[in-house]
Design a protein around this motif. Structure first.
Motif, PDB file in Angstrom:
ATOM      1  N   LEU A 244       0.849  -1.185   0.000  1.00 54.47           N
ATOM      2  CA  LEU A 244       0.000   0.000   0.000  1.00 54.47           C
ATOM      3  C   LEU A 244       0.884   1.233   0.000  1.00 54.47           C
ATOM      4  O   LEU A 244       1.835   1.341   0.773  1.00 54.47           O
ATOM      5  CB  LEU A 244      -0.886  -0.019   1.253  1.00 54.47           C
ATOM      6  CG  LEU A 244      -1.749   1.230   1.450  1.00 54.47           C
ATOM      7  CD1 LEU A 244      -2.764   1.343   0.342  1.00 54.47           C
ATOM      8  CD2 LEU A 244      -2.446   1.172   2.797  1.00 54.47           C
ATOM      9  N   VAL A 245       0.561   2.160  -0.869  1.00 51.17           N
ATOM     10  CA  VAL A 245       1.290   3.420  -0.896  1.00 51.17           C
ATOM     11  C   VAL A 245       0.295   4.503  -0.514  1.00 51.17           C
ATOM     12  O   VAL A 245      -0.605   4.822  -1.267  1.00 51.17           O
ATOM     13  CB  VAL A 245       1.850   3.686  -2.318  1.00 51.17           C
ATOM     14  CG1 VAL A 245       2.577   5.011  -2.358  1.00 51.17           C
ATOM     15  CG2 VAL A 245       2.755   2.564  -2.744  1.00 51.17           C
ATOM     16  N   GLY A 246       0.444   5.064   0.694  1.00 47.76           N
ATOM     17  CA  GLY A 246      -0.524   6.063   1.150  1.00 47.76           C
ATOM     18  C   GLY A 246      -1.083   5.669   2.499  1.00 47.76           C
ATOM     19  O   GLY A 246      -0.784   4.608   3.041  1.00 47.76           O
ATOM     20  N   GLU A 247      -1.921   6.550   3.058  1.00 53.64           N
ATOM     21  CA  GLU A 247      -2.454   6.344   4.412  1.00 53.64           C
ATOM     22  C   GLU A 247      -3.933   6.001   4.373  1.00 53.64           C
ATOM     23  O   GLU A 247      -4.731   6.763   3.833  1.00 53.64           O
ATOM     24  CB  GLU A 247      -2.305   7.649   5.218  1.00 53.64           C
ATOM     25  CG  GLU A 247      -1.093   7.728   6.102  1.00 53.64           C
ATOM     26  CD  GLU A 247      -0.963   6.542   7.039  1.00 53.64           C
ATOM     27  OE1 GLU A 247       0.186   6.113   7.229  1.00 53.64           O
ATOM     28  OE2 GLU A 247      -2.003   6.032   7.547  1.00 53.64           O
ATOM     29  N   VAL A 248      -4.308   4.847   4.972  1.00 55.70           N
ATOM     30  CA  VAL A 248      -5.740   4.539   4.996  1.00 55.70           C
ATOM     31  C   VAL A 248      -6.243   4.230   6.404  1.00 55.70           C
ATOM     32  O   VAL A 248      -7.394   3.860   6.584  1.00 55.70           O
ATOM     33  CB  VAL A 248      -6.089   3.345   4.078  1.00 55.70           C
ATOM     34  CG1 VAL A 248      -5.736   3.641   2.640  1.00 55.70           C
ATOM     35  CG2 VAL A 248      -5.401   2.087   4.539  1.00 55.70           C
ATOM     36  N   LYS A 249      -5.387   4.390   7.443  1.00 62.75           N
ATOM     37  CA  LYS A 249      -5.785   3.976   8.781  1.00 62.75           C
ATOM     38  C   LYS A 249      -7.008   4.742   9.256  1.00 62.75           C
ATOM     39  O   LYS A 249      -7.049   5.974   9.204  1.00 62.75           O
ATOM     40  CB  LYS A 249      -4.628   4.222   9.760  1.00 62.75           C
ATOM     41  CG  LYS A 249      -4.768   3.433  11.022  1.00 62.75           C
ATOM     42  CD  LYS A 249      -3.426   3.236  11.692  1.00 62.75           C
ATOM     43  CE  LYS A 249      -3.602   2.864  13.146  1.00 62.75           C
ATOM     44  NZ  LYS A 249      -4.507   1.729  13.354  1.00 62.75           N
ATOM     45  N   ASP A 250      -8.023   3.999   9.715  1.00 59.84           N
ATOM     46  CA  ASP A 250      -9.276   4.567  10.231  1.00 59.84           C
ATOM     47  C   ASP A 250     -10.037   5.377   9.203  1.00 59.84           C
ATOM     48  O   ASP A 250     -10.844   6.245   9.559  1.00 59.84           O
ATOM     49  CB  ASP A 250      -9.012   5.483  11.436  1.00 59.84           C
ATOM     50  CG  ASP A 250      -8.500   4.670  12.600  1.00 59.84           C
ATOM     51  OD1 ASP A 250      -7.692   5.198  13.381  1.00 59.84           O
ATOM     52  OD2 ASP A 250      -8.912   3.486  12.703  1.00 59.84           O
ATOM     53  N   LYS A 251      -9.783   5.148   7.952  1.00 61.58           N
ATOM     54  CA  LYS A 251     -10.487   5.906   6.925  1.00 61.58           C
ATOM     55  C   LYS A 251     -11.449   5.016   6.155  1.00 61.58           C
ATOM     56  O   LYS A 251     -11.287   3.793   6.120  1.00 61.58           O
ATOM     57  CB  LYS A 251      -9.481   6.483   5.917  1.00 61.58           C
ATOM     58  CG  LYS A 251      -8.516   7.467   6.508  1.00 61.58           C
ATOM     59  CD  LYS A 251      -8.741   8.823   5.928  1.00 61.58           C
ATOM     60  CE  LYS A 251      -7.746   9.818   6.454  1.00 61.58           C
ATOM     61  NZ  LYS A 251      -8.077  11.155   6.019  1.00 61.58           N
ATOM     62  N   VAL A 252     -12.413   5.665   5.520  1.00 61.13           N
ATOM     63  CA  VAL A 252     -13.273   4.958   4.568  1.00 61.13           C
ATOM     64  C   VAL A 252     -12.530   4.921   3.239  1.00 61.13           C
ATOM     65  O   VAL A 252     -12.051   5.950   2.768  1.00 61.13           O
ATOM     66  CB  VAL A 252     -14.612   5.707   4.393  1.00 61.13           C
ATOM     67  CG1 VAL A 252     -15.407   5.082   3.272  1.00 61.13           C
ATOM     68  CG2 VAL A 252     -15.393   5.694   5.686  1.00 61.13           C
ATOM     69  N   CYS A 253     -12.410   3.724   2.657  1.00 57.91           N
ATOM     70  CA  CYS A 253     -11.666   3.607   1.400  1.00 57.91           C
ATOM     71  C   CYS A 253     -12.597   3.326   0.233  1.00 57.91           C
ATOM     72  O   CYS A 253     -13.536   2.537   0.357  1.00 57.91           O
ATOM     73  CB  CYS A 253     -10.676   2.453   1.478  1.00 57.91           C
ATOM     74  SG  CYS A 253      -9.374   2.769   2.625  1.00 57.91           S
ATOM     75  N   ILE A 254     -12.330   3.947  -0.906  1.00 61.32           N
ATOM     76  CA  ILE A 254     -13.147   3.695  -2.089  1.00 61.32           C
ATOM     77  C   ILE A 254     -12.222   3.209  -3.195  1.00 61.32           C
ATOM     78  O   ILE A 254     -11.429   3.978  -3.742  1.00 61.32           O
ATOM     79  CB  ILE A 254     -13.890   4.967  -2.542  1.00 61.32           C
ATOM     80  CG1 ILE A 254     -14.659   5.561  -1.368  1.00 61.32           C
ATOM     81  CG2 ILE A 254     -14.826   4.641  -3.684  1.00 61.32           C
ATOM     82  CD1 ILE A 254     -15.376   6.844  -1.711  1.00 61.32           C
ATOM     83  N   LEU A 255     -12.319   1.940  -3.536  1.00 60.94           N
ATOM     84  CA  LEU A 255     -11.519   1.374  -4.624  1.00 60.94           C
ATOM     85  C   LEU A 255     -12.181   1.715  -5.953  1.00 60.94           C
ATOM     86  O   LEU A 255     -13.391   1.596  -6.091  1.00 60.94           O
ATOM     87  CB  LEU A 255     -11.458  -0.156  -4.499  1.00 60.94           C
ATOM     88  CG  LEU A 255     -10.503  -0.737  -3.472  1.00 60.94           C
ATOM     89  CD1 LEU A 255     -10.880  -2.173  -3.163  1.00 60.94           C
ATOM     90  CD2 LEU A 255      -9.087  -0.693  -4.011  1.00 60.94           C
ATOM     91  N   ILE A 256     -11.372   2.137  -6.930  1.00 62.56           N
ATOM     92  CA  ILE A 256     -11.940   2.469  -8.235  1.00 62.56           C
ATOM     93  C   ILE A 256     -11.272   1.595  -9.286  1.00 62.56           C
ATOM     94  O   ILE A 256     -10.047   1.547  -9.358  1.00 62.56           O
ATOM     95  CB  ILE A 256     -11.675   3.946  -8.612  1.00 62.56           C
ATOM     96  CG1 ILE A 256     -12.151   4.877  -7.527  1.00 62.56           C
ATOM     97  CG2 ILE A 256     -12.322   4.280  -9.941  1.00 62.56           C
ATOM     98  CD1 ILE A 256     -13.562   5.300  -7.635  1.00 62.56           C
ATOM     99  N   ASP A 257     -12.059   0.911 -10.105  1.00 66.02           N
ATOM    100  CA  ASP A 257     -11.474   0.129 -11.185  1.00 66.02           C
ATOM    101  C   ASP A 257     -12.434   0.101 -12.372  1.00 66.02           C
ATOM    102  O   ASP A 257     -13.617   0.363 -12.216  1.00 66.02           O
ATOM    103  CB  ASP A 257     -11.150  -1.295 -10.720  1.00 66.02           C
ATOM    104  CG  ASP A 257     -10.004  -1.903 -11.511  1.00 66.02           C
ATOM    105  OD1 ASP A 257      -9.550  -3.007 -11.169  1.00 66.02           O
ATOM    106  OD2 ASP A 257      -9.546  -1.266 -12.489  1.00 66.02           O
TER     107      ASP A 257
END
Lengths: 320, 376
Positions: free
Chosen positions: B264-277
């Motif tokens: 993983l490159v970047g910060e996602v701790k305690d965040k809502v993540c939205i994957l886009i493909d």
């Protein structure tokens, strides 16, 4: 270094025929893997170099026709982008051959579309057998060899049908008259014709017999047997008019739908088809089906095309 | 609208209905069926002489059958003297071109039970048998039996057919004058055609969905599940002023060059993540990416996908994964998928296509569709 050899690739439609053809020529089938991805797209992987080689791709228009057609097109295209010198599509049973004219408003001429698709994908030459209408050759801008299984049929009649000298060749419709008279002339037999009135696709209504079959063995000759509606109605008519036995010899045995049940009815003595379309599973449930092997004709055509010799020999002789 | 006829192919009749109703026209009458020997039968039941014809067919389901149907419909309209034929192909078939028999994210072969798996050559058996052995790993083709141990072919590597140009040529030779599609996997594809290609974007619809359905989206993170999709994901992140992260496949050792790790490159701790493909086929990419996000402390994981093919075990994989919701477009029919998986939600693309058809038919610019969402 190019070896200028024959490279034969086989699609998934009729591997058996391809193997027979390859063994008659004396080469191994070249390596190719044709599968489907998980999302149903076709995938073709060519396993040996085809650079500057003479490539023949054997794929018949049968079974899952659209899938097999796409396989053929992708294989041709793959060989073209791999710098093959010449690509010949060997299509024993040409797909969509019956949609060859605008017989009603807005009907597509799919045979022309298929011809365009084959050319656009990169085929330089097409070898096929007993085209439904030989004018389909004109749909192509590349050379087309339309081989005949007539010599093989003649050989079969002479060797496998007892009492053939007392037989009559019958065409089950007016369109096949030319084909049937050609065979009748070669065998010196009489000829009869059945004229049918067709209401809608794959459904036949009234049959009128032109000629006398009383007391004779009748041999029906046609190019395709799909649902066999035509054949069975013809056989019934012949039996009603006094034929002793009715045989049917057909170039392409598609045998879809209820064909097998229809053939198992008592009117037809035997149905003879060539192996342009695989039918082993149908033979198991219907003992009346017999096969003519056309792989020697195809193999000889491929060999002669590769060596630059005339193919005319095959129009009157059936090679072993 | 005058002189326009819209036909729907059998791949996605629902979408065709929606597009036609948005345009306030009746769908053209065509009978699509198969002959007894499985050849496709197309009957066009109304006049198309001197009309602009739009044929809506998506490259999904039984791809080859639907492709042949599309080609035959185009050809039929052309020979019936249509003025212009446009092929509207929401999900373009054969748009992914593989480098190896197995895509790195696993678009594997299936042994389809309806196709008798008679080996095309001895090679196929070893290849397919190897499939079953190497389920989760990337398969190294050069080490396989594929070069078949024949020493005269020692230098030869496999050649996979790339069907992209072929499909473009087939559409053109059938008679298409114009192609309309959405979110092409490879935008350079437009160059394979000699006719104009309109590649529409589902991005405005994705943005609208995020704004309307994901609460406090400003604090969420847009994540791209692979490096190739980074451009696509950053475009959305910029429009919404959100943070961005990326999942990267890193090859570890020299000894096992095909064992890859996801980083993983970047910060996602305690965040809502939205994957886009853009495409979810076997859904290995997004489920593996979701695992990584979860391991790194993501609070909730959404996935927004344009073309949800979801073949094979994809639905099961999604249901068992840590993804909370998968939002897909209906460029491919989704009813069946939705009935099997509770996590799937749909955003509708009929509006974009209908608006594009309207503008093209009237000769107006469609640039407006690339940015503003109010029209949809």
């Amino acid at each position: 270094m190019s070896t200028n050899s024959i490279k034969i690739f086989a699609g998934n439609s009729h591997l058996e025929l391809a193997q027979l053809v390859a063994s008659k020529i004396g080469v191994d089938l070249s390596k190719v893997v044709v599968l489907k991805y998980s999302n149903q797209e076709t995938s073709v992987t060519i396993g040996e170099s085809v650079r500057d080689e003479d490539v023949f791709i054997i794929q018949s228009g049968c079974g899952e026709i659209n899938d097999n057609l796409m396989e053929l097109l992708i294989m041709i295209n793959a060989c073209k982008t791999a710098s093959a010198r010449r690509i010949t599509a060997v299509i024993p049973c040409f797909p969509y051959a019956r949609q060859d004219k605008k017989d009603k408003s807005r009907a597509p001429i799919t045979a022309k579309l298929v011809a365009n698709m084959l050319t656009v994908s990169g085929a330089n030459h097409v070898i096929t057998m007993d085209l439904h209408a030989s004018q389909i050759q004109g749909f192509f801008n590349v050379p087309v060899d339309n081989l005949y299984c007539e010599p093989s049929m003649l050989k079969y009649i002479k060797t496998e049908i007892p009492d053939w000298k007392n037989a009559m060749i019958v065409s089950p419709d007016a369109g096949g008259a030319k084909r049937a008279t050609s065979i009748a002339d070669r065998l010196n037999l009489d000829f009869a014709l059945i004229h049918k009135e067709r209401k809608k696709a794959n459904e036949v209504s009234r049959m009128v017999l032109v000629g006398d079959v009383n007391g004779k063995v009748a041999i029906l000759v046609d190019d395709m047997a799909d649902t066999c509606g035509t054949l069975i109605t013809a056989a019934k008519t012949l039996k009603d008019k006094g034929a002793i036995k009715v045989y049917a010899i057909v170039a392409h045995g598609i045998l879809s739908g209820k064909a097998i049940d229809v053939i198992n009815e008592p009117y037809l003595e035997r149905l003879v088809v060539t192996n342009t379309i695989p039918h082993e599973d149908k033979k198991r449930v219907c003992p009346k089906i017999d096969t003519i092997d056309v792989s020697p004709t195809l193999a000889e055509a491929i060999r002669r095309t590769h060596n630059g010799e005339s193919v005319s020999f095959l129009f009157s002789h059936a090679p072993e | 609208m005058r002189n326009i006829v819209i036909f729907g192919g059998s791949s996605h009749p629902d979408l065709a209905d929606q597009i036609a109703s948005r345009l306030n026209v009746q769908l053209g009458r065509a009978k699509l069926s198969k002959f007894s020997n499985k050849e496709t039968n197309v009957e066009i039941r109304e006049s198309v002489r001197e009309k602009d014809v739009y044929i809506i067919q998506s490259g999904c389901g039984h791809v080859n059958d639907n492709l042949m149907e599309l080609l035959i419909m185009i050809s039929a309209c052309k020979t019936a003297s249509a003025k212009k034929v446009t092929a509207v192909i929401p999900c373009f078939p054969y748009s992914r071109q593989p480098d190896a028999p197995y895509k790195k994210n696993g678009a594997r072969y299936i042994r389809n039970s309806s196709i008798l798996p008679t080996p095309v050559s001895e090679v196929k058996e070893s290849l397919v048998a190897a499939t079953e052995r190497n389920e989760q790993q990337n398969f190294d083709v050069e080490q396989s039996n594929f070069s078949c141990g024949s020493s005269r072919n020692a230098g030869y590597k496999h050649w996979i057919a790339r069907s992209g140009t072929l499909i473009a040529n087939l559409l053109t030779c059938a008679g298409a004058d114009h192609i309309m599609t959405m979110d092409l996997h490879d935008p350079q594809f437009q160059g394979f055609f000699d006719v104009p290609v309109d590649n529409l974007y589902s991005q405005p619809l994705m943005i609208k969905y995020i704004k309307n359905n994901i609460s406090k989206y400003e604090n969420a993170v847009i994540v791209s599940p692979d490096a190739g999709g980074a451009k696509r994901a950053t475009a959305i992140a910029d429009k919404l002023h959100m943070d961005f992260a990326l999942i990267h496949k890193e090859r570890r050792s020299q000894i096992q060059p095909h064992k890859t790790d996801l980083m993983l490159v970047g910060e996602v701790k305690d965040k809502v993540c939205i994957l886009i493909d853009d495409i979810a086929d076997t859904s290995l990419t997004i489920t593996k990416a979701a695992k990584v996000l979860n391991a790194n402390g993501a609070k909730k994981i959404y996935a927004i996908i344009t073309h949800a093919i979801l073949s094979g075990d994809a639905i099961k994989r999604i249901q068992e994964s840590v993804i909370d919701q998968v939002i897909v477009s209906d460029s491919i029919p989704q009813e069946e998928h939705m009935s099997r998986c509770s996590k799937i939600r749909v955003f509708h693309v009929a509006s974009i296509f209908a608006e594009a058809v309207r503008r093209i038919h009237n000769g107006e610019s469609i640039s407006a569709l690339f940015g503003r969402t109010e029209l949809l």
